[in-house]
Design a protein around this motif. Structure first.
Motif, short mmCIF file in Angstrom:
data_model
loop_
_atom_site.label_atom_id
_atom_site.label_comp_id
_atom_site.label_asym_id
_atom_site.label_seq_id
_atom_site.Cartn_x
_atom_site.Cartn_y
_atom_site.Cartn_z
N GLU A 55 5.98 -9.26 9.58
CA GLU A 55 7.26 -9.72 9.93
C GLU A 55 7.27 -7.85 10.15
O GLU A 55 6.73 -7.26 8.71
CB GLU A 55 7.95 -9.65 9.25
N LEU A 56 7.99 -7.26 10.61
CA LEU A 56 8.42 -5.75 10.75
C LEU A 56 9.69 -5.49 9.53
O LEU A 56 10.66 -6.69 9.72
CB LEU A 56 8.67 -4.85 12.32
N SER A 57 9.30 -4.64 8.99
CA SER A 57 10.44 -4.03 7.72
C SER A 57 9.94 -2.97 7.66
O SER A 57 8.92 -2.57 7.19
CB SER A 57 10.25 -5.04 6.64
N SER A 58 10.63 -2.18 6.43
CA SER A 58 10.48 -1.19 5.90
C SER A 58 9.01 -0.69 5.03
O SER A 58 8.82 0.11 4.42
CB SER A 58 11.61 -0.71 4.96
N LYS A 59 8.62 -1.79 3.86
CA LYS A 59 7.90 -2.54 3.20
C LYS A 59 6.89 -2.09 4.37
O LYS A 59 5.82 -1.82 4.11
CB LYS A 59 7.50 -4.15 2.64
N ALA A 60 6.62 -2.71 5.67
CA ALA A 60 5.76 -2.60 6.39
C ALA A 60 5.29 -0.95 6.66
O ALA A 60 4.12 -1.34 6.72
CB ALA A 60 5.70 -3.10 7.89
N ILE A 61 5.65 -0.14 6.10
CA ILE A 61 5.29 1.14 6.79
C ILE A 61 4.89 1.92 5.63
O ILE A 61 3.60 2.19 5.81
CB ILE A 61 7.11 2.12 6.92
N GLY A 62 4.77 1.59 4.89
CA GLY A 62 3.66 1.85 3.64
C GLY A 62 2.66 1.26 3.72
O GLY A 62 1.08 1.31 2.93
N GLU A 117 -1.03 16.56 8.77
CA GLU A 117 0.23 15.49 8.57
C GLU A 117 -0.13 14.03 7.40
O GLU A 117 0.20 14.29 6.98
CB GLU A 117 0.44 15.00 9.47
N TYR A 118 -0.90 13.51 7.99
CA TYR A 118 -1.75 12.92 6.43
C TYR A 118 -2.36 13.23 5.07
O TYR A 118 -1.24 12.20 4.23
CB TYR A 118 -3.24 12.46 7.18
N VAL A 119 -2.28 14.27 4.70
CA VAL A 119 -2.27 15.09 3.26
C VAL A 119 -1.19 15.18 3.12
O VAL A 119 -0.40 15.41 2.04
CB VAL A 119 -3.30 16.44 3.33
N ARG A 120 0.06 15.43 3.96
CA ARG A 120 1.63 15.99 3.56
C ARG A 120 1.81 14.83 3.48
O ARG A 120 2.68 14.30 1.99
CB ARG A 120 2.19 16.43 4.68
N THR A 125 2.58 13.52 -1.21
CA THR A 125 4.45 13.88 -1.42
C THR A 125 4.99 11.84 -1.36
O THR A 125 6.35 11.84 -2.04
CB THR A 125 5.20 14.38 -0.21
N ASP A 126 4.23 11.37 -1.31
CA ASP A 126 4.71 9.70 -1.11
C ASP A 126 4.79 9.17 -2.53
O ASP A 126 3.82 9.40 -3.19
CB ASP A 126 3.94 8.33 -0.18
N GLU A 127 5.98 8.61 -3.19
CA GLU A 127 5.78 8.46 -4.23
C GLU A 127 5.30 7.09 -4.95
O GLU A 127 4.99 6.82 -6.53
CB GLU A 127 7.33 8.23 -4.89
N ASN A 128 4.80 6.59 -3.43
CA ASN A 128 4.49 5.07 -4.03
C ASN A 128 2.46 5.41 -3.31
O ASN A 128 2.25 3.90 -4.24
CB ASN A 128 4.68 4.22 -2.41
N VAL A 129 1.88 6.15 -3.58
CA VAL A 129 0.16 6.42 -3.68
C VAL A 129 0.29 6.76 -5.15
O VAL A 129 1.28 7.23 -5.93
CB VAL A 129 -0.20 7.28 -2.85
#
Length: 576
Positions: A2-9, A373-376, A380-384
């Protein structure tokens, strides 16, 4: 899945390459199940149980509110109080967490709201109707009169929020909390500060007061249609942060005019802030073009047999001329080239809009832009994982040494804006990347579709495309060759492996009944791992060529903007 904001990451962003599989299987992750859905629910969780169904989705007899659209992946809804004689552009949107039980998500169509944005389809969804009913109850209970609400509405900071807490299928149980956005107003700058940045001779437009504007409709998370002295205008403002707004204002006021580029702003809109005496710049106005964007116009014309070759060529040539003008006469870059940012004038000529210079997602962007952009995103993503983030921060520092200051929310008047991938590119590389985006747009124009993907994850359209770039059905052979040349270096996208089917993310290689949410995540992890590896290899080669003086800035050998324009004009002259 299912699509949700969690699916983005977990799937849509390159962060999916570092997604950690849970030690325990997800609920409902068996064959053919959607994550979080129990295929055999108990009576307490069954939709057959009356307590689990919404009592009504009918609008009140005299609704006090209207939902105009949606952003934030189904979590932010634009609402307008209908009972006010004049509605100032406070932009007090409704926010709903998408972290809801599956029963609530299903009943309220939250999975559909993730990708449904427009004012035609969104109000039909259960969540939009539910919001209207919730706000009706809240308004009548929380305020002794509608006049009291108006006083409250005019007093809150610009960009404040209505947060729906304790989301329930029972409208009477939902709590509406007001989030006062003092932080945004603190970051807004007065004219005196912008004058300090831009100079005393800067050509500011006429100044009007915030409360002189009356909102007719909210068109976008940053755009409203407003009335000022009985004249319609577009009001541009950003509730997510002012730095891009000020950069766009400076750019539009200093661009050399062109018939196919949005005219300089008409008004500066200032608002007295709640703390102190600061009168800050909240936004600006521009002309309203009522014919809409090419994204909506193209498929409608095609479906009705009205998409003429002469119009396709006219729009393509106008677009190429405008881009060439920006490069040669204004010496700036345009990273936002997509159909949403091209509107039609009353004479059906194209007008390029949106000069925030934030950029587009990878379905339109050139591979060299995506590589940075992938590098950025990974930096900057706190979840990696921390070690992953540190690795890419070091790489990003080499590409854009000032990246941390540019990531700051405050406006600092940088010469080239805040778009890190484009700042890292030379002028020649920027032009090659613009040509790539132009090729994608030309494909959409000549195929008569809303976008280069059949079912984009981020947004569905009223007229969904039946083609995936670079499939051809309607484009003339000479233009096909030009588009292929413009998009040299293109790579397959995530949609080749994972597609949106209605409101689910599914594998293209398996029947829906034979896949699980974990299968989708695994495929995304594999796709993004490969893309990140290719991106790093490209950046390493680019850097080594720079150090040895052998760097080819037009790495993929694309034509120049001038050459694209000449090719389009030559084809027009030979056919019309």
């Amino acid at each position: 899945m299912e699509l949700s904001s969690k699916a983005i990451g977990e799937v849509v962003h390159p962060t999916a390459a570092f997604y950690q599989t849970p030690s325990e299987p997800e609920a409902g992750s068996g064959s053919g199940a959607v994550a979080g859905y129990d295929p055999a629910p108990s009576w307490d969780g069954s939709l057959l149980n009356p307590k689990n169904r919404i009592d009504s989705l009918d609008f009140p007899d005299k609704p006090l509110w209207r939902v105009d659209g949606c952003a934030g992946l189904g979590t932010q809804y634009y609402v307008i109080p209908l009972f006010l004689e004049r509605v100032p552009p406070i932009r007090m949107d409704v926010f709903v967490s998408d972290d809801q039980p599956s029963l609530v998500r299903e009943q309220l169509d939250l999975h559909k709201a993730f990708h449904t944005k427009d004012s035609v389809r969104l109000p039909r969804l259960a969540i939009a109707r539910h919001i209207v009913r919730i706000l009706q109850i809240w308004t009548e209970k929380a305020f002794p009169s509608l006049e009291a609400f108006e006083s409250f509405y005019r007093s809150v900071p610009f960009g404040s929020r209505l947060v729906l807490e304790n989301m329930s299928l029972d409208t009477h149980r939902v709590r509406v909390q007001v989030g006062l956005n003092h932080n945004l107003e603190l970051k807004l700058l007065p004219l005196s500060r912008l004058t300090y940045f831009w100079g005393s001779d800067f050509p500011f437009p006429e100044v009007v007061d915030f409360f002189d504007l009356h909102v007719v409709r909210v068109l976008h998370d940053s755009v409203c249609l407003v009335l000022i002295r009985d004249q319609l205008y577009i009001f541009k403002a950003l509730t997510s942060g002012a730095k891009y707004l000020y950069h766009e204002l400076r750019t539009l006021c200093t661009l050399e005019p062109h018939d196919n580029i949005i005219a300089r702003p008409i008004h500066i809109v200032t608002k007295k802030c709640n703390f102190g005496t600061k009168r800050a710049v909240a936004g600006f106005t521009t002309f309203y073009h009522s014919k809409g964007t090419l994204r909506d116009v193209l498929p409608l014309l095609r479906a009705n047999g009205q998409l003429r070759r002469e119009d396709q060529l006219k729009w393509s040539i106008q677009l190429a001329r405008a881009l060439e003008h920006l490069k040669s006469r204004s010496e700036t870059y345009y990273p936002d080239l997509r159909l949403d940012n091209i509107v039609l004038s009353e004479q059906s000529d194209i007008i390029m809009i949106d000069f925030e210079q934030r950029g587009v997602w990878c379905e339109f962007a050139a591979p060299e832009v995506n590589a940075i952009e992938y590098v950025r995103l990974l930096a900057t993503d706190e979840n990696v994982p921390e070690h992953v983030g540190e690795k890419y921060k070091k790489l990003l520092e080499r590409l854009v040494p000032s990246f941390e200051s540019l990531e700051d929310e405050r406006y600092s008047n940088p010469e080239f804006g805040f778009n890190l991938p484009w700042i890292a590119l030379s002028a020649v590389e920027q032009e090659a990347a613009e040509v790539y985006m132009l090729g994608r747009v030309l494909w959409c124009i000549f195929e008569g579709v809303s976008g280069p993907q059949k079912a984009a994850v981020w947004q569905s359209y009223r007229w969904e495309s039946d083609l995936e770039f670079p499939e051809y059905r309607r484009t003339p052979p000479a233009i096909r060759k030009l588009i292929d040349d413009c998009t040299n270096g293109r790579r397959g996208t995530l949609s080749n492996a994972i597609a949106r089917r209605h409101s689910q993310l599914v594998l293209t290689s398996k029947d829906v009944d034979e896949q699980t949410a974990e299968d989708v995540k695994k495929a995304a992890r594999s796709f993004w791992s490969t893309e990140i590896e290719v991106a790093e290899q490209f950046l390493d080669l680019r850097e080594s060529q720079r150090l040895t003086g052998e760097r080819n800035e037009n790495f993929y050998g694309r034509p120049s903007l001038k050459q694209v324009l000449e090719a389009l004009e030559a084809f027009r002259d030979s056919t019309l």
